[in-house]
Design a protein around this motif. Structure first.
Motif, PDB file in Angstrom:
ATOM      1  N   LEU A   1      32.349 -37.311  33.571  1.00  0.00           N
ATOM      2  CA  LEU A   1      31.990 -37.277  32.143  1.00  0.00           C
ATOM      3  C   LEU A   1      30.620 -37.886  31.890  1.00  0.00           C
ATOM      4  N   LEU A   2      29.800 -37.215  31.091  1.00  0.00           N
ATOM      5  CA  LEU A   2      28.692 -37.901  30.434  1.00  0.00           C
ATOM      6  C   LEU A   2      29.357 -38.655  29.293  1.00  0.00           C
ATOM      7  N   HIS A   3      29.236 -39.974  29.307  1.00  0.00           N
ATOM      8  CA  HIS A   3      30.140 -40.788  28.497  1.00  0.00           C
ATOM      9  C   HIS A   3      29.652 -41.000  27.062  1.00  0.00           C
ATOM     10  N   SER A   4      30.581 -40.810  26.125  1.00  0.00           N
ATOM     11  CA  SER A   4      30.403 -41.218  24.734  1.00  0.00           C
ATOM     12  C   SER A   4      29.176 -40.579  24.065  1.00  0.00           C
ATOM     13  N   LEU A   5      29.104 -39.246  24.146  1.00  0.00           N
ATOM     14  CA  LEU A   5      27.944 -38.564  23.544  1.00  0.00           C
ATOM     15  C   LEU A   5      28.010 -38.595  22.021  1.00  0.00           C
ATOM     16  N   ASN A   6      26.854 -38.766  21.437  1.00  0.00           N
ATOM     17  CA  ASN A   6      26.657 -38.603  19.994  1.00  0.00           C
ATOM     18  C   ASN A   6      25.244 -38.062  19.814  1.00  0.00           C
TER      19      ASN A   6
ATOM     20  N   TRP B   1      23.397 -43.881  27.725  1.00  0.00           N
ATOM     21  CA  TRP B   1      22.489 -44.745  26.977  1.00  0.00           C
ATOM     22  C   TRP B   1      21.494 -45.447  27.901  1.00  0.00           C
ATOM     23  N   GLU B   2      21.776 -45.427  29.202  1.00  0.00           N
ATOM     24  CA  GLU B   2      20.866 -46.043  30.177  1.00  0.00           C
ATOM     25  C   GLU B   2      19.835 -45.044  30.708  1.00  0.00           C
ATOM     26  N   LEU B   3      19.947 -43.777  30.330  1.00  0.00           N
ATOM     27  CA  LEU B   3      19.086 -42.747  30.915  1.00  0.00           C
ATOM     28  C   LEU B   3      17.838 -42.526  30.072  1.00  0.00           C
ATOM     29  N   GLU B   4      16.700 -42.583  30.709  1.00  0.00           N
ATOM     30  CA  GLU B   4      15.452 -42.340  29.994  1.00  0.00           C
ATOM     31  C   GLU B   4      14.677 -41.156  30.559  1.00  0.00           C
ATOM     32  N   LYS B   5      14.785 -40.949  31.872  1.00  0.00           N
ATOM     33  CA  LYS B   5      13.974 -39.897  32.496  1.00  0.00           C
ATOM     34  C   LYS B   5      14.748 -39.245  33.644  1.00  0.00           C
ATOM     35  N   PRO B   6      14.305 -38.068  34.090  1.00  0.00           N
ATOM     36  CA  PRO B   6      14.977 -37.433  35.237  1.00  0.00           C
ATOM     37  C   PRO B   6      15.000 -38.379  36.426  1.00  0.00           C
ATOM     38  N   GLY B   7      16.119 -38.411  37.116  1.00  0.00           N
ATOM     39  CA  GLY B   7      16.256 -39.281  38.282  1.00  0.00           C
ATOM     40  C   GLY B   7      17.003 -40.565  37.996  1.00  0.00           C
TER      41      GLY B   7
ATOM     42  N   HIS C   1      31.816 -38.871  20.468  1.00  0.00           N
ATOM     43  CA  HIS C   1      32.101 -39.585  19.218  1.00  0.00           C
ATOM     44  C   HIS C   1      30.988 -39.302  18.215  1.00  0.00           C
ATOM     45  N   ASP C   2      31.124 -38.248  17.478  1.00  0.00           N
ATOM     46  CA  ASP C   2      30.185 -37.969  16.383  1.00  0.00           C
ATOM     47  C   ASP C   2      30.829 -36.877  15.536  1.00  0.00           C
ATOM     48  N   ASP C   3      30.049 -36.190  14.684  1.00  0.00           N
ATOM     49  CA  ASP C   3      30.697 -35.206  13.806  1.00  0.00           C
ATOM     50  C   ASP C   3      30.733 -33.803  14.438  1.00  0.00           C
ATOM     51  N   PHE C   4      31.374 -32.878  13.714  1.00  0.00           N
ATOM     52  CA  PHE C   4      31.601 -31.540  14.273  1.00  0.00           C
ATOM     53  C   PHE C   4      30.299 -30.817  14.606  1.00  0.00           C
ATOM     54  N   ASP C   5      29.283 -30.949  13.743  1.00  0.00           N
ATOM     55  CA  ASP C   5      28.035 -30.214  13.983  1.00  0.00           C
ATOM     56  C   ASP C   5      27.373 -30.640  15.294  1.00  0.00           C
ATOM     57  N   VAL C   6      27.394 -31.936  15.551  1.00  0.00           N
ATOM     58  CA  VAL C   6      26.834 -32.441  16.815  1.00  0.00           C
ATOM     59  C   VAL C   6      27.672 -31.925  17.984  1.00  0.00           C
ATOM     60  N   PHE C   7      28.982 -31.939  17.788  1.00  0.00           N
ATOM     61  CA  PHE C   7      29.894 -31.461  18.838  1.00  0.00           C
ATOM     62  C   PHE C   7      29.585 -30.002  19.191  1.00  0.00           C
ATOM     63  N   LYS C   8      29.413 -29.183  18.167  1.00  0.00           N
ATOM     64  CA  LYS C   8      29.155 -27.747  18.392  1.00  0.00           C
ATOM     65  C   LYS C   8      27.815 -27.562  19.122  1.00  0.00           C
TER      66      LYS C   8
END
Ligand code: SF4
Ligand code: SF4
Length: 297
Positions: free
Chosen positions: A32-37, A4-10, A70-77
């Protein structure tokens, strides 16, 4: 990586540098890339974090690359299919096998050779001990089934999970879990355990209004300091005992005014941080009506 802190490369570099320094390591085994949704996935793409993972693996700073989810199956896939992940971490337990990635996600990741780590197997302690709703405890007691052992054995009964993070915080829990795992394996869950877990699952779904895991991710974002997980826990327990006991309202009365549900200004910021997709401000309105109405204040 707090994506959630990432906005741009680097943007990733200072985080990894600090993490390696604090750990006193040159390499992190499981990163881990943490807590993806769905929302944070856009941050990952915008900041080109997948190419960054490849580069850090090549440099030897990261050994295995994964993500927690943490999100639904479609996002996970979508996320699973987008990169050659080594592993992923999902919330999974018998009471929530069909939400978020769920059993479908577990099996899909495993079918692609991705290691799956399980978090929240006891849902933040809600599926065991004093935190468990009395009606659920009664079902376990009546059938002489251990709630911790059966919940963990339910996961180990399946061939796909690679590791179960059981959230131990006391030494006796470490010992208990070690004892339980000795008799756990694929296909060993008994018919009785299975039946009781199904009954408890139904009971929970019918009786727990707010599916809060008490992760606390929402807390830092609140500008007024509402103690969201505490408030939700009190509300859930109050309803689970059919409003019959005075303990939960008493605990609620003991909170500071700024911590209570009525302090919420409905800004909605906390919602973006909730891995359970709980409509926090809407629930806080209901909690305030229930616990700060005329009868209880
Ligand atoms: S919606 Fe309410 S609880 Fe959520 S961050 Fe805003 S003030 Fe805090
Ligand atoms: S409301 Fe959501 S983010 Fe906050 S503690 Fe509960 S599950 Fe976690």
């Amino acid at each position: 990586m707090p994506v959630w802190e990432l906005e741009k490369p680097g943007d990733q570099a200072p985080f990894l540098r600090t993490q390696l320094e604090r750990l006193g390591m040159e390499q992190i085994d499981f990163y881990l890339l943490h807590s993806l949704n769905a929302r944070y996935w856009q941050n990952v793409l915008r900041s080109e974090s997948l190419a960054w993972l490849d580069e850090e693996k090549r440099r030897g700073h990261i050994r295995f690359a994964g993500f927690s989810f943490h999100d639904d199956f479609d996002v996970f896939k979508t996320i699973i299919d987008a990169y050659d992940w080594d592993f992923c971490q999902i919330q999974y337990n018998y009471a929530q096998h069909d939400i978020q990635a769920g059993t479908r996600g577990l099996q899909y990741a495993h079918s692609k050779g991705i290691g799956v780590s399980i978090m929240e197997p006891l849902f933040g302690g809600f599926l065991t001990g004093p935190q468990m709703p009395p009606g659920a405890s009664q079902l376990f007691e009546e059938n002489s089934v251990n709630p911790v052992a059966s919940a963990l054995r339910w996961i180990w009964n399946q061939p796909e999970p690679a590791v179960v993070l059981s959230g131990m915080s006391e030494k006796y829990q470490v010992k208990e879990n070690l004892r339980i795992v000795e008799s756990a394996d694929v296909g060993v869950l008994t018919q009785r355990e299975r039946q009781v877990l199904e009954q408890v699952c139904s009971y929970m779904r019918e009786n727990v209004p707010i599916p809060c895991s008490k992760c606390g991710y929402c807390l830092k974002s609140c500008p007024v300091g509402v103690k969201i997980p505490v408030v939700f826990d009190i509300f859930n327990k109050h309803l689970l005992v059919d409003r019959k006991h005075t303990l939960q309202p008493a605990l609620y009365r003991g909170m500071l005014p700024s911590e209570k549900a009525s302090a919420c200004i409905q800004c909605g910021v906390c919602k973006k941080h909730c891995p359970q997709s709980i409509d926090i401000p809407a629930w806080l309105e209901k909690v305030a009506a229930e616990l700060e109405g005329e009868k209880l204040t």
